[in-house]
Structures are given as C-alpha cells and as structure tokens.
Scaffold this active site. Structure first.
Site, PDB file in Angstrom:
ATOM      1  CG  HIS A  71    -116.768 -76.043 -15.156  1.00  0.00           C
ATOM      2  ND1 HIS A  71    -117.277 -74.731 -14.726  1.00  0.00           N
ATOM      3  CD2 HIS A  71    -115.637 -76.009 -15.622  1.00  0.00           C
ATOM      4  CE1 HIS A  71    -116.466 -73.807 -15.050  1.00  0.00           C
ATOM      5  NE2 HIS A  71    -115.246 -74.510 -15.484  1.00  0.00           N
TER       6      HIS A  71
ATOM      7  CE  LYS B  16    -113.535 -66.259 -11.831  1.00  0.00           C
ATOM      8  NZ  LYS B  16    -112.927 -66.142 -13.394  1.00  0.00           N
TER       9      LYS B  16
ATOM     10  CG  HIS C 277    -119.812 -72.822 -16.783  1.00  0.00           C
ATOM     11  ND1 HIS C 277    -119.362 -73.862 -17.594  1.00  0.00           N
ATOM     12  CD2 HIS C 277    -118.821 -72.158 -16.661  1.00  0.00           C
ATOM     13  CE1 HIS C 277    -118.089 -73.587 -18.045  1.00  0.00           C
ATOM     14  NE2 HIS C 277    -117.793 -72.411 -17.392  1.00  0.00           N
TER      15      HIS C 277
END
Ligand code: ARG
Length: 634
Positions: free
Chosen positions: A173, A167, A170
């Site tokens: 993170h 994933k 973003h």
C-alpha cells in the site's frame, strides 16, 4: 517571450512554422524543439534527407559530454552509402557560423550535436523564469484534439493506495500510494483530467466479524480518537478468540461430543450472520459499518495530506452493489464466458482464450457456492461502473506485482464480455516488494507509524549538525518533511518492478542520491537567493551574456532537458526517470558553486549568476513537487 526571441534570431524560423511542420513539437513549452527544428533544417540541406525524417530520430544523450543530441545515421535510411562515412562528411559540411550548434562530432555511425553556449544560456534561463512552475509541463498532451487548446481534455482514472480497513497498511500500500500519487501528478501536469480513486478493502465476512467485535468490546470514545488503531485491535482480538473457539470445537469433536449448538453460536457463525445482514441491506448493520468506514477515511485523509495526496473518490469493495454484479453475472453467463460448477460460478480461461495466454490465466472463481461474490467479480463491476460514470480514456491500477494475474484476469473478462474497447484503456502499473520494512518498534503496521519513525530518525540526524540545526525555525516539522522525502525518494529510486530493502540509515543520509540530498540542494539554492538580497526586477535585468563559463553553460543545458525528461516520463511512467534527472542536474549545479559564486562577485555578474541559480531552483522545485515532495527552504 524568450523562445520566440530565439526563433526570431534564426533565419527562416518561427514558432508557428515549427509547430506546423512537426506535429509533436511544442517549442513554447519545450524550447529545445527550436534547436531540433534548426538541426533538421541544416542537416536536411547538407544531406538531402527530408526534415520530417530527421526531426523524429533526434535522440537525447545519457550525459552532456556526449552532446545535447545524437543522431544514429542509419536511422535516416540512405541507401548504398556507409553511415560512418556519411557522418564524417556531414560533420565537415556543417556551417562554421551556425547560430545554435557547434560542428557536430562523428563517432562511428553516430553524429553528436553540442549546442552553443550563449543562445542556450540566454533562452533557457529566461524561459524557465518566465514559465516558473509551468516550466516542463505538457498541457497539450491531455487534449483530445491536439490543435484545440480550449477543447475537451482526455480523462484518466488513477486508482491507487487502496488499503484494507482494520488491517495493516503494508509495504504494497505504501508503494501504491507513492507511485500512484506521482502518476496522478504527472498526468495532471500533462493536461489530463485526472480522477484519483482509492479502492478500499472494506467488504467481506471479516467486516461482519469486526462489527461483532465492536458490539462485544468496542468503545465509541476510542473509536473516535483513533479509529484505525481501535478497529485494528478489535480485529486482532476477535480473530484470536475465534481461533481459540475453533480449536475448542475441534477438540470436542474429537472426543465425540455433539458440537452443533456450539457451532451455531460460534463467533464465526455470528459474523456470517452479521455480514449477511449487511449484504441484505439491513439499515442498522450498514449504518454501523458506514460509521467505521467514515471515521477511518477521516484518518486516512490526514495521513495522505502529509504526502500531498488527496482522492476525488473513496470507492471500495463495499460500494459495488449486488444488483450490478447480478446484472454482469447474467451477461457473463449469456455470453458463455462463465460456467456453473456445483453451484459455484467460475471462468475457465483455458477454454475461453486459446494457447499459452489461456493457460497462464487459468481458472478463476467468481462466486462461491454460498452465493458470495468474490474480489474479481467486484472488480469487473467496478471497472465497468467507473466507465459509465466517468467515460475515462485511460485507467491505471497501481497495484503490487502479486496481483498481476488478478488484473490480467480482470481485463480479459472485460474483453470477453464484449468490452475490448474499455479493457484496452486499462493498465496495471505493477511494482515489486519492499524487504525488511520494520522500525525500532517492530514491524510497521500503519503509514503513520512509518512516517513518525522516519521523522524521528531524521530529527536525530539533523541534531548532529548543531550549527545548522539551530537555524531552523521548526525542526520537528522540517524533520517530518525530510523523513517523508527519505521514504518517498528511496521508493522511487529504482525501477518500479525492482524489489528494494527498506534501509533507514541509507535513506535519511544527506550524502548519496537520497531525499535529504535533494532537499539540501533545494534549500541551498533558496539560501543563495536569500543572501544575495536582489529583487526580482534586478535579476530580470541581468545581462546573461556574462555567463560564459563552462559550468554556467552546462547548468543551462541541464535545465533545457527538463521538458524532454517530462515527456519521456509520460512514456516510461517511472518515477526514476525524474529522479535520475534531478540528481544529475543537482550534481551539475553543486559542482558549479566553487566556480560561480554569487555573493562577493561584482554586481552585474552577481545578477546574472543569480538568474542562473534561480532557474535551477525552479526546475528542481518543479521536479520535486511532481514527485509529490514538499521542497523545504531551510
Ligand atoms: N485492497 C487491495 C489489497 O490490499 C488492493 C486493491 C487493488 N485494486 C483493485 N481494483 N483490485 O490487496
């Protein structure tokens, strides 16, 4: 050493005596403690207040024009006398010939203290150059017994970054990575035994779906070449197909058709089946999953290395075992913490925790009806598991503010099942959002994309100054480092909890309080040293009493503050505490260039000024590396 020499020159002082009198003083590591101890002695004689009351209330100031220290007179708790009158009286009694301080300045109920130039310049410049990369660190902070430097150290786990495999990486993170990396460095420099853990999102039905996608359309070559990208593409593709399929099934249902068979063979069902195999420990299914995970970790490591970050452990949701969770579920049930709700297990905090706190915590599901353990359940087991494995004294969770409730629930559950002692060691390090994190190529998905884009942008900025550009040996590499500094400094500029807007032009500017500005300041100090062509012996032999100018004294006063700033950062746990200081200090250094030239001065003056700038370079280097930056020399 320099600090010992200073204490030796002041009557009635020794480093041992200081350390014994004031438990929190560490004059070898923090030279200003000598000044504070002396201030306490003198003021005690004047005021009759005990030194043990004075020392702890000596505060630092916001800027040098307000002094090096300030004392709020009311904090000394003298009964019946007006603090402002006392301030005036004590100031007038301060000995004219004090070796370390000028006469203090009373302002209302405050007394401001200014240190004298000569001893400060001499001691601080020497101490900084003696201690080098150690200057400012506080290795005593991590000692279990502060009096036993050879004894055991306190241990801290910093959990940070924690992206989800397949994933997008973003903004949450990104911030966790930057802030967490910094905090880990901070505790390491404070003498703690630091364990860096990355808790990957790598478990759940969606990973069954991903494995299925790989079986259907995967390509081992591409997986090896760029696992993060390949897995992400597979993930996007299969999710799209799954939605189409679901729509088709719904449509058929509407027409009244029997969809039992379609549903039984649907991607959703097959993913569920695959994930069940993983949960049940099917070796082939698990091996496949491990393969994805391992390849992804190799790539993560490469990217983290660019940020000077490494992890001691790649943990993750997949690493929590069903047995462990079952055991903890039993404990929670036995203690009456959880309840059964039609086959699901949940915890109702409103019943467990009285008042407002319980209401805020609300209800949380730990296990779904179908038996799947949820995020929170895994976290409970992981938290306890880490304690058994590492016996940490402290654990930080560097996670976005969106998960504040989750972490509050996690710590409360730990407490409710009888581990208050452990839950008290845990702390959520929260931070706000990044707005508008997009690049020219669209919204960013992976850390590498962000770093590449900012690096390219930085390269263009650098090309605008042709003359300087031509002097750089490896401009692409320097652009890359400056780009990374831009992103990191922008992220660490405000308080953690504030949101900020991702602004490529602002962060890559050499003007203003940016990463490139700090890098410029560092490389300028390096270039002075290169051009002065003095050996370290020559600089060491400098006569520092030649540094009488106000600018020189002020730079030394800034450098003296660094150990205090470090200590304060351990309290605030805010990278901005370090950054604010570094900007103030570098501004002070840069305003002195016109007044204190090195090249072109007479040799002895040149040596002394070089020692000053070299000390400034060391402190800037120490601050930048603490933040996780790579200081450039050109
Ligand atoms: N992987 C999670 C996410 O991306 C963050 C993990 C935070 N740490 C934890 N122990 N729950 O949202």
């Amino acid at each position: 050493n320099a600090v010992e020499q200073l204490a030796g020159q002041v009557e009635g002082m020794s480093l041992d005596a200081i350390a014994q009198t004031y438990p929190n003083a560490h004059p070898e590591a923090n030279p200003l403690d000598v000044w504070r101890a002396h201030l306490s002695n003198v003021l005690s004689k004047i005021s009759g207040v005990d030194t043990s009351i004075i020392f702890p209330v000596i505060a630092w100031t916001q800027s040098l024009d307000k002094g090096d220290f300030i004392i709020p007179v009311p904090a000394l708790r003298i009964k019946g006398e007006k603090p402002d009158a006392l301030a005036v009286e004590w100031a007038s009694k301060w000995p004219e010939d004090d070796p370390l301080f000028k006469k203090p300045v009373p302002t209302k109920t405050f007394l401001s203290f200014f240190i004298k130039g000569a001893p400060a310049v001499k001691t601080i410049i020497k101490a900084v150059r003696e201690q080098g990369t150690e200057y400012g660190k506080a290795p005593f902070d991590g000692l279990k017994d502060p009096k036993d430097p050879s004894g055991a150290r306190k241990r801290i786990i910093v959990e940070f970054s924690s992206p989800n495999v397949a994933k997008p990486f973003h903004a949450g993170h990104l911030r966790s990575t930057i802030i967490g990396g910094f905090l880990a460095n901070l505790y390491e420099a404070a003498g703690w035994d630091v364990i860096r853990i990355n808790y990957l999102g790598d478990w759940g039905k969606q990973y069954g779906l991903l494995a299925l996608a790989f079986q259907l359309y995967g390509n081992e070559e591409e997986l090896k070449r760029d696992p993060i990208d390949h897995l992400f593409k597979l993930y996007v593709r299969i999710n799209a197909e799954m939605s189409t399929e679901k729509e088709a099934i719904e449509a058929q249902k509407k027409e009244g058709k029997d969809t039992t068979e379609l549903e039984a063979n649907s991607l959703d069902e097959r993913a569920r089946g695959y994930f069940k195999k993983m949960v049940d420990g099917d070796e082939a299914a698990l091996a496949q999953w491990r393969h994805f995970r391992d390849l992804s970790i190799v790539k993560y490591k490469e990217t983290y290395a660019r940020l000077n970050i490494r992890f001691d452990e790649y943990s993750g949701e997949s690493q929590v075992t069903e047995e462990d969770m079952a055991e903890n579920a039993q404990i929670m049930a036995d203690k009456g913490v959880t309840e059964n709700d039609n086959g699901a297990v949940l915890i109702d905090f409103t019943k467990q925790v009285p008042g407002k706190e319980g209401k805020q915590l609300g209800k949380a599901v730990l296990r779904k009806r179908d038996g799947t353990a949820l995020y929170l359940t895994r976290d409970v087991s992981e938290l306890l598991g880490r304690f058994h494995k590492y016996a940490y004294d402290k654990m930080l969770y560097v996670v976005a503010s969106q998960q504040e409730l989750h972490l509050k629930q996690l710590f409360k559950i730990t407490e409710l099942i009888g581990h208050k002692d452990i839950s008290q060691r845990c702390q959520h390090i929260s931070f706000g959002m990044v707005q508008g994190m997009s690049t020219r190529k669209g919204t960013v998905k992976f850390l590498n994309d962000i770093l590449r884009d900012v690096g390219e942008h930085m390269h263009e900025v650098m090309k605008r100054n042709e003359e300087k550009y031509s002097q750089i040996e490896d401009p692409v590499k320097v652009a890359d480092i400056l780009g990374i500094s831009s992103v990191m400094v922008q992220d660490m500029t405000g308080k953690r909890i504030n949101n900020y807007t991702f602004n490529m032009d602002a962060m890559t500017s050499f003007e203003g309080d940016t990463g490139p500005y700090l890098q410029y300041a560092h490389s300028r100090l390096c270039s002075i040293k290169r051009r002065a062509k003095l050996s370290d012996e020559e600089i060491n032999s400098a006569d520092l009493s030649l540094l009488t100018e106000e600018h020189a004294v002020n730079v030394a006063r800034y450098l003296a503050q660094w150990p205090d700033v470090f200590q304060n950062t351990l309290k605030t746990l805010e990278p901005t505490t370090v950054l604010t200081y570094l900007f103030r200090m570098t501004h002070g250094v840069s305003s002195s260039y016109d007044h204190l030239q090195v090249v072109g001065s007479e040799l002895e003056v040149m040596k002394a000024r070089m020692a000053l700038y070299d000390a400034a370079r060391i402190v800037l280097y120490n601050g930048m590396t603490l933040l996780g930056l790579t200081p450039v020399e050109r």
